[in-house]
Motif scaffolding. Structure first.
Motif, PDB file in Angstrom:
ATOM      1  N   UNK A 432       7.421  -0.603   7.226  1.00 53.65           N
ATOM      2  CA  UNK A 432       6.943  -1.782   7.941  1.00 53.65           C
ATOM      3  C   UNK A 432       5.424  -1.742   7.963  1.00 53.65           C
ATOM      4  N   UNK A 433       4.799  -2.678   7.281  1.00 58.67           N
ATOM      5  CA  UNK A 433       3.352  -2.765   7.279  1.00 58.67           C
ATOM      6  C   UNK A 433       2.719  -2.022   6.113  1.00 58.67           C
ATOM      7  N   UNK A 434       1.452  -2.277   5.838  1.00 58.14           N
ATOM      8  CA  UNK A 434       0.789  -1.709   4.662  1.00 58.14           C
ATOM      9  C   UNK A 434       0.650  -0.193   4.701  1.00 58.14           C
ATOM     10  N   UNK A 435       0.451   0.379   5.894  1.00 62.96           N
ATOM     11  CA  UNK A 435       0.256   1.825   5.980  1.00 62.96           C
ATOM     12  C   UNK A 435       1.543   2.562   5.627  1.00 62.96           C
ATOM     13  N   UNK A 436       2.636   2.161   6.243  1.00 61.50           N
ATOM     14  CA  UNK A 436       3.921   2.819   5.966  1.00 61.50           C
ATOM     15  C   UNK A 436       4.313   2.660   4.507  1.00 61.50           C
ATOM     16  N   UNK A 437       4.170   1.456   3.957  1.00 57.20           N
ATOM     17  CA  UNK A 437       4.586   1.215   2.580  1.00 57.20           C
ATOM     18  C   UNK A 437       3.712   1.973   1.592  1.00 57.20           C
ATOM     19  N   UNK A 438       2.413   2.120   1.910  1.00 57.93           N
ATOM     20  CA  UNK A 438       1.528   2.882   1.029  1.00 57.93           C
ATOM     21  C   UNK A 438       1.931   4.344   0.969  1.00 57.93           C
ATOM     22  N   UNK A 439       2.563   4.847   2.034  1.00 58.75           N
ATOM     23  CA  UNK A 439       2.997   6.242   2.056  1.00 58.75           C
ATOM     24  C   UNK A 439       4.085   6.527   1.032  1.00 58.75           C
ATOM     25  N   UNK A 440       4.737   5.460   0.557  1.00 56.44           N
ATOM     26  CA  UNK A 440       5.774   5.639  -0.448  1.00 56.44           C
ATOM     27  C   UNK A 440       5.201   5.573  -1.866  1.00 56.44           C
ATOM     28  N   UNK A 441       3.880   5.582  -2.019  1.00 56.71           N
ATOM     29  CA  UNK A 441       3.284   5.482  -3.344  1.00 56.71           C
ATOM     30  C   UNK A 441       3.382   6.781  -4.116  1.00 56.71           C
ATOM     31  N   UNK A 442       4.574   7.203  -4.428  1.00 58.35           N
ATOM     32  CA  UNK A 442       4.804   8.425  -5.189  1.00 58.35           C
ATOM     33  C   UNK A 442       4.973   8.090  -6.663  1.00 58.35           C
ATOM     34  N   UNK A 443       5.299   9.102  -7.459  1.00 59.59           N
ATOM     35  CA  UNK A 443       5.518   8.885  -8.886  1.00 59.59           C
ATOM     36  C   UNK A 443       6.902   8.317  -9.181  1.00 59.59           C
ATOM     37  N   UNK A 444       7.784   8.302  -8.199  1.00 57.07           N
ATOM     38  CA  UNK A 444       9.131   7.771  -8.428  1.00 57.07           C
ATOM     39  C   UNK A 444       9.066   6.273  -8.684  1.00 57.07           C
ATOM     40  N   UNK A 445       9.741   5.764  -9.749  1.00 56.56           N
ATOM     41  CA  UNK A 445       9.709   4.320 -10.019  1.00 56.56           C
ATOM     42  C   UNK A 445      10.226   3.488  -8.846  1.00 56.56           C
ATOM     43  N   UNK A 446      11.307   3.969  -8.197  1.00 48.32           N
ATOM     44  CA  UNK A 446      11.906   3.230  -7.090  1.00 48.32           C
ATOM     45  C   UNK A 446      12.215   4.198  -5.958  1.00 48.32           C
ATOM     46  N   UNK A 447      11.838   3.833  -4.761  1.00 40.41           N
ATOM     47  CA  UNK A 447      12.214   4.577  -3.563  1.00 40.41           C
ATOM     48  C   UNK A 447      12.941   3.607  -2.635  1.00 40.41           C
ATOM     49  N   UNK A 448      14.153   3.956  -2.226  1.00 40.05           N
ATOM     50  CA  UNK A 448      14.937   2.982  -1.468  1.00 40.05           C
ATOM     51  C   UNK A 448      15.758   3.663  -0.383  1.00 40.05           C
ATOM     52  N   UNK A 449      16.256   2.840   0.532  1.00 41.59           N
ATOM     53  CA  UNK A 449      17.194   3.278   1.561  1.00 41.59           C
ATOM     54  C   UNK A 449      18.316   2.265   1.683  1.00 41.59           C
ATOM     55  N   UNK A 450      19.399   2.647   2.335  1.00 39.14           N
ATOM     56  CA  UNK A 450      20.550   1.758   2.487  1.00 39.14           C
ATOM     57  C   UNK A 450      20.995   1.715   3.939  1.00 39.14           C
TER      58      UNK A 450
END
Length: 533
Positions: A432-450
């Motif tokens: 939620x928000x730019x800070x949290x989403x930027x934290x997922x900027x890893x090398x993985x093409x897709x990072x997801x949850x269900x």
């Protein structure tokens, strides 16, 4: 004692009907279809086009213009008063239909008052009647008219006219004209056609512009009444859409199945009529209209409830077991109720389409072919073996569907969310928000949850800069679903979609050159298992 039981059952009916009506009136969207009728006819009286009306929920007026003439008097009272009158009339129609069921079950003639009371109560509890109450639908009245005419109730010189009038209001009862011809009721068929044409002709004279619009345009636009692939459409057409049959094959396959179902139902109905079972015959033809129509919403499906009660009232273990199974499917939504135990996609598909499958099988086998012929002696001697056969058949059917994958494209709950939906935490929950989403900027093409819900699973995540396209496959061999990549926050792209089941799902990420760079299938299944714990 018998009179006391009858009184108790009618009391139960009154309680169920009263509670149902009160619950309907407490809803904000109460009698929404009746609201459409009222609004469209009010617009028509004000000089506005009937088929351009749109209610607040987007619903249009979808019936032939003759229906507008028949429904015209409803605007003489306020909508609130109309709602109360309509609910009472619907309950009265249910009682009348139950009376026809009691007449059809001739073997139970000595207990007819009790049978009628039980039939009325079961009908009131069924999903189709509850849907008629909730939406303020005309379907229950159409069923009543077609049933009475199909059974040959009423003065001989007027028989067939109810079917004609019903068909002029809603086209599906026209199959009863073919039934009249198949059973040698030629005058009834003639009166039905004449009544239908008279209704359409009267509408053409009174409402010429609306008649032209309907018969040249609106009658072919079945999509006007909603998403035909949704689970609410329990017709053969709806099930084929959920299976994912391609557009070129669908018309031919659907047409062939409709011809087969209608031919089998009409042939068996003719046999039943000759044997003195006009009630069974009429209900069977009504079930064929449910299976064959392009659109069969829940409120259309009163006919299978009647068929289930006739099966339960028949002789023979197989017929009664089939009736119980069909009635269970018509009273509750098996797809929703049994989803926690239907871990295989094929079984879930069976439960979600139980009404369409059940009514189609009913038409094809025609009440089992012996529903009105088995004797009490035969039932007693074969009762034990009959239950064994029923159990084995049910087990084999479930085993067959258990090994099937989710049919390609059979995911009517699928929806990919757009940029306007980002603010909804139910749809977007990984970050939620730019800070949290930027934290997922890893090398993985897709990072997801269900997240798992009662009838669907939601997938939400972010993609890396190398991903330019994301697609989801609901089943092996199925067409892919494009998943929008949303620039919700600077420096990150997020996505979100929902699907019925992830057990056979696959998420594929593509690079700018079009080549796949990552595929997730086992990971989706593992995430689903974690989410459902």
């Amino acid at each position: 004692m018998r009179d006391r039981r009858v009184a108790l059952v009618w009391t139960a009916f009154a309680v169920v009907a009263s509670v149902s009506c009160v619950l309907v009136l407490r809803r904000e969207d109460r009698l929404s279809d009746l609201h459409i009728y009222y609004g469209a006819l009010s617009d028509l009286l004000a000089g506005r086009p009937l088929y351009e009306f749109r209610a607040a929920n987007g619903g249009p007026f979808t019936y032939p213009p003759f229906a507008a003439l028949v429904l015209g008097p409803i605007t003489a009272v306020s909508e609130g008063v109309l709602q109360g009158i309509w609910l009472v009339a619907t309950c009265a129609a249910v009682v009348a239909i139950a009376g026809a069921v009691g007449v059809a079950l001739t073997a139970w003639r000595s207990r007819r008052p009790l049978v009628v009371a039980v039939a009325a109560t079961v009908l009131m509890l069924s999903a189709p009647v509850q849907s008629n109450l909730r939406f303020g639908q005309v379907s229950v009245f159409i069923v009543l008219m077609a049933l009475l005419d199909g059974m040959g109730v009423g003065p001989p010189r007027l028989r067939g006219m109810l079917v004609g009038v019903a068909a002029a209001i809603k086209l599906t009862p026209l199959l009863f004209v073919v039934y009249f011809l198949a059973t040698g009721r030629y005058r009834d068929a003639g009166r039905a056609v004449a009544s239908f044409l008279a209704g359409a002709g009267l509408a053409a004279v009174v409402l010429p512009a609306e008649s032209w619009t309907y018969w040249t345009e609106a009658v072919r636009q079945t999509s006007r009444i909603g998403n035909l692939a949704s689970l609410g459409n329990q017709s053969l057409h709806g099930m084929l859409l959920r299976v994912g049959v391609d557009e070129t094959t669908l018309p031919l396959l659907w047409g062939a199945l409709v011809a087969l179902v209608c031919a089998a139902a009409l042939l068996r109905a003719r046999q039943l009529a000759v044997r003195g079972r006009p009630g069974h015959a009429a209900v069977l033809v009504g079930c064929a209209t449910v299976a064959a129509s392009p659109v069969s919403w829940t409120h259309h499906q009163v006919w299978p409830v009647l068929a289930a009660m006739l099966l339960i009232g028949a002789s023979g273990v197989t017929q009664r077991a089939a009736g119980v199974g069909l009635l269970a499917a018509m009273v509750v939504s098996l797809g929703a109720v049994l989803s926690p135990v239907s871990t295989r996609p094929g079984v879930q598909f069976l439960f979600e389409n139980a009404r369409a499958i059940g009514v189609s099988l009913l038409c094809l086998v025609g009440f089992g072919g012996v529903a009105v012929a088995a004797s009490r002696t035969a039932r007693r001697s074969a009762g034990g073996r009959g239950w064994v056969r029923v159990g084995v058949t049910a087990t084999v059917a479930l085993a067959f569907f258990a090994v099937q994958p989710l049919p390609a494209g059979a995911d009517p709950t699928f929806k990919a969310y757009a940029l306007d939906d980002v603010v909804n935490p139910r749809y977007f929950f990984v970050c939620r928000g730019p800070v949290e989403c930027a934290a997922y900027g890893t090398d993985a093409p897709v990072t997801f949850g269900t997240r798992a819900e009662k009838t669907k699973v939601r997938v939400n995540g972010v993609v890396s800069a190398q991903v330019t396209r994301l697609e989801y496959y609901s089943a092996p061999g199925g067409a892919p679903r494009a998943i929008p990549l949303l620039d919700a926050y600077p420096g990150s792209r997020t996505f979100s979609f929902r699907s019925a089941n992830m057990a056979q799902g696959r998420l594929v990420a593509y690079a700018s050159g079009g080549q796949p760079i990552a595929s997730y299938d086992e990971e989706l299944a593992a995430a689903l298992r974690t989410a459902t714990r």
